[in-house]
Structure formats: structure tokens, C-alpha cells
Design a protein around this motif. Sequence first.
Motif, short mmCIF file in Angstrom:
data_model
loop_
_atom_site.label_atom_id
_atom_site.label_comp_id
_atom_site.label_asym_id
_atom_site.label_seq_id
_atom_site.Cartn_x
_atom_site.Cartn_y
_atom_site.Cartn_z
N GLY A 70 0.82 -1.21 0.00
CA GLY A 70 0.00 0.00 0.00
C GLY A 70 0.86 1.26 0.00
N THR A 71 1.98 1.19 0.72
CA THR A 71 2.89 2.33 0.75
C THR A 71 3.45 2.60 -0.64
OG1 THR A 71 3.51 1.63 2.98
CG2 THR A 71 4.91 3.28 1.95
N SER A 191 -4.08 -1.46 0.04
CA SER A 191 -3.08 -2.36 0.63
C SER A 191 -3.71 -3.74 0.79
CB SER A 191 -2.66 -1.84 2.01
OG SER A 191 -1.97 -2.85 2.73
N LYS A 196 -5.86 -6.38 6.44
CA LYS A 196 -6.83 -5.45 5.83
C LYS A 196 -8.11 -6.20 5.43
CE LYS A 196 -3.47 -2.33 5.70
NZ LYS A 196 -3.38 -1.02 6.32
C1 LIG Z 1 -1.97 -0.25 5.82
C2 LIG Z 1 -2.00 1.18 5.45
C3 LIG Z 1 -1.07 1.74 4.58
C4 LIG Z 1 0.15 1.01 4.09
O1 LIG Z 1 -0.08 -0.19 3.45
P1 LIG Z 1 1.10 -1.29 3.43
O2 LIG Z 1 0.58 -2.33 2.50
O3 LIG Z 1 1.26 -1.78 4.82
O4 LIG Z 1 2.32 -0.62 2.91
C5 LIG Z 1 -1.23 3.06 4.19
N1 LIG Z 1 -2.25 3.80 4.66
C6 LIG Z 1 -3.15 3.31 5.53
C7 LIG Z 1 -4.26 4.19 6.01
C8 LIG Z 1 -3.05 1.98 5.97
O5 LIG Z 1 -3.93 1.52 6.85
#
Ligand SMILES: *Cc1c(COP(=O)(O)O)cnc(C)c1O
Length: 386
Positions: A70-71, A191, A196
Amino acid sequence: MTEDVAEAGAGPIPLVDLRAQHASLREELGAAVASVFERGDFILGEDVSRFENELAAWLGVRHVVGVGSGTDALTLALTATGVGDGDEVIVPAMTFAATALAVTAVGATPVFADVDAQSLTLTARGVAEHVGPRTRAIIPVHLHGHPADMDAIGGVADAGDLVVIEDACQAHGARWRGRRVGGFGDAAAFSFYPGKNLGGWGDGGAVATSDDEIAESIRRARDYGRTDRYLHAVPGGRNSRLDSLQAAILRVKLRHLERWNQARCRLASLYTERLSGLPGVRLPPVHACASPVWHLYCLRVAEGRDELLATLHEAGIGAAIHYPRPLHLQPCFESLGLGPGAAPVAEQAARELISLPMFPEMSDEQLGTVVDVVRRGRRAYLGWGG
Ligand SMILES: *Cc1c(COP(=O)(O)O)cnc(C)c1O
């Protein structure tokens, strides 16, 4: 979020129980994994493009591009929309740190806006206050699975000609005015971290967009910036691809996501019904235009929050705080020179929030236990009836 899932097995009622979900899908998941194994197309294989098309159709957008996390989805979306060195990007002060870390990753500066006291998401006023000559983009976060007010944000963005990148990492399937989030901004980040609403068996993410150029640019950037096997067209190309194995697992899970989100909604209604009227406890409000997907169910407890957290932990219930420290007060953003008082609503939320166990397979009996312990904890704290 990382720590919450790791702790999940510890108590009788974890915050998130991934094993319960996997048990019910053992055969489907086994077959999906076996098919990748047999084809051997581990990188950008058949399941990746199929998953991208299926998720795009589900979200109602033209393109989904699978990436490493997600990052990375946020970072790649910022670059693809032209955000970089010297730009400012408005983000909420109350979110997971990755929202703002993606901004610094592209050389831009996060500007922290305070949030709405009800939904804890960006407001038109909060954003407008921070728009300046260097502002290039806004990242609304659909926090805890509750959509941000996309009408308000769209209005400010249009007025200032700003890019909008939705952080939908906690909100797969949430709707604003009946439309799924992920289709409102120029691009949206998802993400697939295991905890999630739609999670894989490791890291993974995706960018959703209906803009052909943004999609194409991210497709290249995630794969060393190449346009042909050994022709690398864009500087800044990197390696951030969604694994075929993860995509195969996510394809199976996507077929169940609507049902899981409905189960979360039902559990949230039960919590709200059974916890209403408890002194000193505010239940999570839902905006009239919002259909949240309850990534988390968070109470607000103005006095005695930490005592309630301790009571829940003693009873083996995996409650947690999302998030205990607003981003403008994080050590990594110290150089921005913001102190307490810069985002009072976010700061108060950080002192009051407490997340209760929430996962689709949670039984009514488990929910009943959590409710009983919350009630008992409050009674003890407030000193009524022992
Ligand atoms: C989990 C999350 C991310 C990052 O996702 P990753 O897959 O862990 O890198 C970014 N923003 C929010 C609001 C999140 O909950």
C-alpha cells in the motif's frame, strides 16, 4: 497495523483472527496456489492481470495496477501524477504513518491537516486552511473503513487544481453516496497487508485509476521503468510488483469480500446496539452519505481509556489503539516544527480512541463477551455498582 496481527493469536478474542478466515477457504486457496505452482509464472503471471481486471470491475474503475504494498501504491501514484521534489501534499494528521511516509519518499513535504471530529477524515475547511502556492496534492484517508467526504475534498481540489490520491488502504468496498471509494480521486491506493479487509499472505498493494496515462506510467514504474525487456524508458523505475501467488490468493478472497464486509457491518450494528448509552463512551458515528466497511470498530472514551484497554487485555481481548500518536507529533516529522495544538481534533482522538475486535468470522458470542467486558470495565472505572 503490523503489531496487531502478530498479537492476534495471544488472547481468546484477538483483534483480528486470520486463521478463522483461512480455515473456511482452505480448498479454494490450495487450488489457487497449486495453479501458480504448476504454471510457474511467479512474476507478473496470469493471476496478476486477472486479479487487476477483477478488482477494477469490482471498484468500477478502468485500471488496477498491482504493486508491492500500500505504501508503494501511494508513492507510485504520487510520482505518476507529477508530485515530487519541493511540492506540498496535504494529509490528515490522524492516519497510519505510511500515508505521509509516501509523501516524503517522493521528496515532497507532508502538510498535516486536522480532521473532522466525527469521521476523523479530512474536511474542506481543514484542507483549505493549508493550501498554498506549493500545494500539489491531497491524500484523503478513508480511516477505519469510513469514507472521507469526497464531495468536500473534490471541491477544494477543483478550486486549487490539485491532484487527489485516495488512501483506501483500510476501505476496500466502502461507499460514498453509493459509489465505491477508489474511484473518486485521480488515483487510489489499496493495501493487501494480511489484516486489511482484503488481505494476502504477505505484502501487496494496488493503485486504482480511470486515467490511462497514470495507469500506464505506474505499470512501467513498478517494473524497472521498462517499455521492453531490456529497454528502460523512465528514470525512477523500480521493482514493486504484486506477486502472482498473492494475486492468486487475492482473487479467491475478492469473491468473498462483499459477504465479509456485510458481516463486519452486521457486527458493527450489534456493537452499536449493545453499547449504546454507556456513560462516557462515544460510539463511532456514520456520516449520512457514507457506507463504511468497518476495518476497525473504534470507541471514543474521554476518561479512563487506558484503564478500559487494560481491563480488556486482562480478559484476553485484543483491543488496540489506532492511532496513539498523530503524525505531526511523530519523531520522523519533527523537522516540520509542529507541536501539540497544531491539530487538536486529531490529538484528542489519539487520547480517546480504542479499537475493539472486528473480523467477519467473529461470533455473536465473542461479541457478547467483548460487550460484557467493556460494560464491566466502565462500571468499575466509574464506580457504579462495583
Ligand atoms: C496499511 C495502510 C497503509 C500502508 O499499506 P502497506 O501495505 O502496509 O504498505 C497506508 N495507509 C493506511 C491508512 C493503511 O492503513
